[in-house]
Design a protein around this motif. Structure first.
Motif, PDB file in Angstrom:
ATOM      1  N   THR A 268       0.828  -1.211   0.000  1.00 39.31           N
ATOM      2  CA  THR A 268       0.000   0.000   0.000  1.00 39.31           C
ATOM      3  C   THR A 268       0.862   1.260   0.000  1.00 39.31           C
ATOM      4  O   THR A 268       0.403   2.332   0.392  1.00 39.31           O
ATOM      5  CB  THR A 268      -0.932   0.017   1.227  1.00 39.31           C
ATOM      6  OG1 THR A 268      -0.150  -0.225   2.398  1.00 39.31           O
ATOM      7  CG2 THR A 268      -2.028  -1.018   1.117  1.00 39.31           C
TER       8      THR A 268
ATOM      9  N   THR B  43      -4.886   5.012   4.816  1.00 40.52           N
ATOM     10  CA  THR B  43      -5.640   4.185   5.750  1.00 40.52           C
ATOM     11  C   THR B  43      -6.737   3.476   4.951  1.00 40.52           C
ATOM     12  O   THR B  43      -6.892   3.710   3.755  1.00 40.52           O
ATOM     13  CB  THR B  43      -6.209   5.038   6.905  1.00 40.52           C
ATOM     14  OG1 THR B  43      -6.717   4.164   7.922  1.00 40.52           O
ATOM     15  CG2 THR B  43      -7.322   5.969   6.440  1.00 40.52           C
ATOM     16  N   THR B  44      -7.477   2.608   5.618  1.00 38.75           N
ATOM     17  CA  THR B  44      -8.475   1.823   4.888  1.00 38.75           C
ATOM     18  C   THR B  44      -9.748   2.626   4.596  1.00 38.75           C
ATOM     19  O   THR B  44     -10.023   3.637   5.258  1.00 38.75           O
ATOM     20  CB  THR B  44      -8.888   0.584   5.710  1.00 38.75           C
ATOM     21  OG1 THR B  44      -9.459   1.051   6.937  1.00 38.75           O
ATOM     22  CG2 THR B  44      -7.709  -0.317   5.990  1.00 38.75           C
TER      23      THR B  44
ATOM     24  N   ASN C  53      -3.943   4.685  -0.631  1.00 39.29           N
ATOM     25  CA  ASN C  53      -5.408   4.647  -0.716  1.00 39.29           C
ATOM     26  C   ASN C  53      -5.989   6.047  -0.880  1.00 39.29           C
ATOM     27  O   ASN C  53      -7.079   6.336  -0.393  1.00 39.29           O
ATOM     28  CB  ASN C  53      -6.016   3.954   0.505  1.00 39.29           C
ATOM     29  CG  ASN C  53      -7.455   3.532   0.241  1.00 39.29           C
ATOM     30  OD1 ASN C  53      -7.861   3.340  -0.913  1.00 39.29           O
ATOM     31  ND2 ASN C  53      -8.243   3.396   1.300  1.00 39.29           N
TER      32      ASN C  53
ATOM     33  N   TYR D 291      -1.957  -0.179   7.933  1.00 34.81           N
ATOM     34  CA  TYR D 291      -2.927  -0.817   7.030  1.00 34.81           C
ATOM     35  C   TYR D 291      -2.198  -1.663   5.984  1.00 34.81           C
ATOM     36  O   TYR D 291      -1.129  -1.324   5.509  1.00 34.81           O
ATOM     37  CB  TYR D 291      -3.857   0.214   6.412  1.00 34.81           C
ATOM     38  CG  TYR D 291      -3.355   1.020   5.232  1.00 34.81           C
ATOM     39  CD1 TYR D 291      -2.125   1.651   5.236  1.00 34.81           C
ATOM     40  CD2 TYR D 291      -4.155   1.193   4.104  1.00 34.81           C
ATOM     41  CE1 TYR D 291      -1.698   2.412   4.161  1.00 34.81           C
ATOM     42  CE2 TYR D 291      -3.739   1.951   3.024  1.00 34.81           C
ATOM     43  CZ  TYR D 291      -2.505   2.545   3.067  1.00 34.81           C
ATOM     44  OH  TYR D 291      -2.077   3.292   1.994  1.00 34.81           O
TER      45      TYR D 291
ATOM     46  N   GLY E 183      -8.908  -4.877   5.374  1.00 36.86           N
ATOM     47  CA  GLY E 183      -9.830  -3.832   4.916  1.00 36.86           C
ATOM     48  C   GLY E 183      -9.758  -3.681   3.406  1.00 36.86           C
ATOM     49  O   GLY E 183      -9.266  -4.553   2.699  1.00 36.86           O
ATOM     50  N   THR E 184     -10.218  -2.530   2.940  1.00 40.04           N
ATOM     51  CA  THR E 184     -10.322  -2.292   1.508  1.00 40.04           C
ATOM     52  C   THR E 184      -9.535  -1.045   1.131  1.00 40.04           C
ATOM     53  O   THR E 184      -9.582  -0.046   1.845  1.00 40.04           O
ATOM     54  CB  THR E 184     -11.806  -2.072   1.119  1.00 40.04           C
ATOM     55  OG1 THR E 184     -12.584  -3.128   1.671  1.00 40.04           O
ATOM     56  CG2 THR E 184     -11.990  -2.042  -0.392  1.00 40.04           C
ATOM     57  N   VAL E 185      -8.832  -1.131   0.023  1.00 38.25           N
ATOM     58  CA  VAL E 185      -8.205   0.068  -0.555  1.00 38.25           C
ATOM     59  C   VAL E 185      -8.562   0.114  -2.047  1.00 38.25           C
ATOM     60  O   VAL E 185      -8.935  -0.903  -2.635  1.00 38.25           O
ATOM     61  CB  VAL E 185      -6.668   0.076  -0.379  1.00 38.25           C
ATOM     62  CG1 VAL E 185      -6.283   0.067   1.084  1.00 38.25           C
ATOM     63  CG2 VAL E 185      -6.022  -1.091  -1.110  1.00 38.25           C
TER      64      VAL E 185
ATOM     65  N   THR F   2      -8.910  -6.028  -1.646  1.00 36.86           N
ATOM     66  CA  THR F   2      -9.010  -6.460  -0.250  1.00 36.86           C
ATOM     67  C   THR F   2      -7.620  -6.750   0.295  1.00 36.86           C
ATOM     68  O   THR F   2      -6.841  -7.471  -0.324  1.00 36.86           O
ATOM     69  CB  THR F   2      -9.879  -7.737  -0.166  1.00 36.86           C
ATOM     70  OG1 THR F   2     -11.158  -7.437  -0.721  1.00 36.86           O
ATOM     71  CG2 THR F   2     -10.041  -8.204   1.271  1.00 36.86           C
ATOM     72  N   LEU F   3      -7.326  -6.179   1.451  1.00 39.44           N
ATOM     73  CA  LEU F   3      -5.992  -6.340   2.035  1.00 39.44           C
ATOM     74  C   LEU F   3      -5.856  -7.691   2.742  1.00 39.44           C
ATOM     75  O   LEU F   3      -6.821  -8.187   3.324  1.00 39.44           O
ATOM     76  CB  LEU F   3      -5.725  -5.211   3.038  1.00 39.44           C
ATOM     77  CG  LEU F   3      -5.726  -3.793   2.463  1.00 39.44           C
ATOM     78  CD1 LEU F   3      -5.558  -2.768   3.576  1.00 39.44           C
ATOM     79  CD2 LEU F   3      -4.620  -3.639   1.425  1.00 39.44           C
TER      80      LEU F   3
END
Ligand code: SF4
Length: 450
Positions: free
Chosen positions: A14, A93-94, A296, A389, A395-397, A406-407
């Motif tokens: 990320t 962050t997500t 993100n 993150y 979570g999602t980015v 999806t992480l």
């Protein structure tokens, strides 16, 4: 393999907007660090190496070590009592954490802004005016035979953009990779990306708009005065050759960076480039995408847009979202001394904002969330240590092409996620405000009097 070693396939980096999701991570579980990151570029390797778990306090409140709960109480008191707080950052962050930040801004009648306001904000403005002929990076990889990079240096900022998607990558209709593509680079100076290009156009600084407008005119068959060369440094013959290539290609892509948006003309530049891509669709298939920096930041644009209708620089002080870059963007709010508290999430404005903005940050209570102790953390009244993150937090980015990913985290952190801290702050602020949706000070004067 030792019990203390874990291999995480298909993990995601990320660090930059490419959000490469083909990492193979080797994790030392005992020391909570990543020892090997296969497929990562040099920037990604540094990112994984630097983000082990450090021994830091969960929170600092006025410089004293505190628990996360104590930090939440102090942060909630600041936000509940502020008349005009700003929430800023959010690009590292997500999406789940971003969503909670929007809810807090709405509840306290504050201002919500992301790092987009200091990078591709002009693109967000231009996009609203003229739309965007868009594509995923996968589509560009599989189809693009002409790729034009404008105002960016991916070789240093997004190294795998070249190899994974846009230059050497082999795709369905580009089976020979580099040999199947013509690469054009437009910039004001030579950079490490320049050798990648077949054609390099060195434009004079601050003349991108003129070059883009001349290209639009030529695409539409209009005459362009040869004096364009004195103005921009690019001869009419070179522009005509580029237009011929653009019209002739099977699938063209314009990928543009901050050299275009943080330059004289700003959203006019981005608007001209987006309009050029639209014009070219009269002749062939052409797309345009901004090349995004933070991991993100695209998610921040998406989350803020789907929740408020606007991508950044959103103000809730009237109880509904208003968008006005220049008025509600954080640098401007701080430089004017408008805001009386700041919640900074996964960003370090104290190290990169203009001095006047930093000076105001030092005068007001700041709450910060970050895995590292940043300059902003050092001037914060409340500084939370949070998990990273992608490495510790699921979570999602969103990748720079608006594709959600999806992480798959590598190991647990003792620290809470941004989402957990923000959710606790949101709940406590709600309690403090009681039934009042907005702090009294945030109400418009007329409403407060009546
Ligand atoms: S290109 Fe960006 S996302 Fe991909 S590995 Fe390098 S730093 Fe990470």
């Amino acid at each position: 393999m030792s019990d203390n070693v874990r291999i995480v396939p298909d993990a995601t980096c990320t660090f930059c907007g490419c959000v490469c999701d083909d990492m193979i991570l080797t994790v030392d579980l005992e020391h909570k660090r990543i020892t090997k990151s296969e497929n990562a570029c040099v920037l990604g390797k540094a990112w994984f190496k630097e983000h082990g778990v450090e021994d830091r306090p969960f929170a600092l409140v006025e410089g004293r070590e505190a628990t996360t709960a104590e930090g939440v109480e102090a942060a909630a008191q600041i936000l509940a009592n502020a008349r005009f707080p700003v929430i800023y950052g959010l690009s590292d962050t997500t999406c789940e954490a971003q969503r909670v930040a929007v809810a807090i801004a709405d509840m306290i009648g504050g201002n919500l802004d992301t790092t987009t306001s200091v990078c591709h904000g002009p693109t967000g403005i231009a996009f609203q005016g003229g739309g965007e002929s868009t594509a995923s990076l996968g589509e560009i990889k599989n189809r693009a035979d002409l790729v034009i990079f404008w105002g960016g240096n991916p070789a240093e900022a997004h190294p795998r953009l070249f190899t994974r998607y846009a230059v050497t990558a082999k795709g369905m209709y580009t089976p020979n990779g580099r040999k199947d593509r013509t690469i054009v680079l437009v910039d004001v100076r030579r950079t490490p990306s320049t050798p990648v290009a077949d054609i390099f156009l060195q434009v004079k600084p601050r003349t991108d708009f003129e070059v883009l407008w001349a290209l639009r005119a030529l695409v539409k068959g209009r005459k362009v005065d040869p004096s364009i060369e004195q103005r921009t440094g690019i001869s009419l013959a070179v522009l005509e050759d580029l237009v011929a290539r653009m019209k002739r290609c099977r699938y063209g892509a314009l990928l543009f960076g901050m050299g275009l948006t943080m330059n004289r003309g700003r959203h006019f530049n981005a608007g001209a480039l987006l309009a050029l891509a639209t014009d070219l669709n009269e002749f062939t298939h052409f797309v345009a995408k901004p090349v995004r920096g933070h991991g993100n930041v695209t998610g921040a644009d998406n989350v803020v847009s789907w929740q408020t209708g606007f991508p950044f620089g959103v103000n809730f002080s009237r109880g509904y979202p208003r968008f006005n870059p220049g008025e509600f963007t954080t640098v401007d709010l701080l430089a004017r001394g408008d805001v009386d508290a700041a919640l900074i999430i996964a960003s370090d404005p104290a190290s990169n904002f203009p001095q006047a903005a930093i000076e105001h940050l030092k005068r007001i209570p700041v709450i910060s969330l970050d895995p590292k102790l940043t300059h902003t953390g050092q001037i914060s009244r409340v500084a939370f240590t949070t998990a990273t993150y992608g490495i510790n937090v699921p979570g999602t980015v969103y990748r720079m092409d608006d594709v959600p990913i999806t992480l798959r985290p590598a190991f647990d952190s003792p620290y809470p996620s941004d989402e957990q801290v923000l959710s606790a702050i949101r709940d406590r602020v709600r309690e403090l405000l009681g039934g009042n949706r907005l702090p009294v000070g945030a109400l418009p004067a007329a409403a407060a009097v009546s």
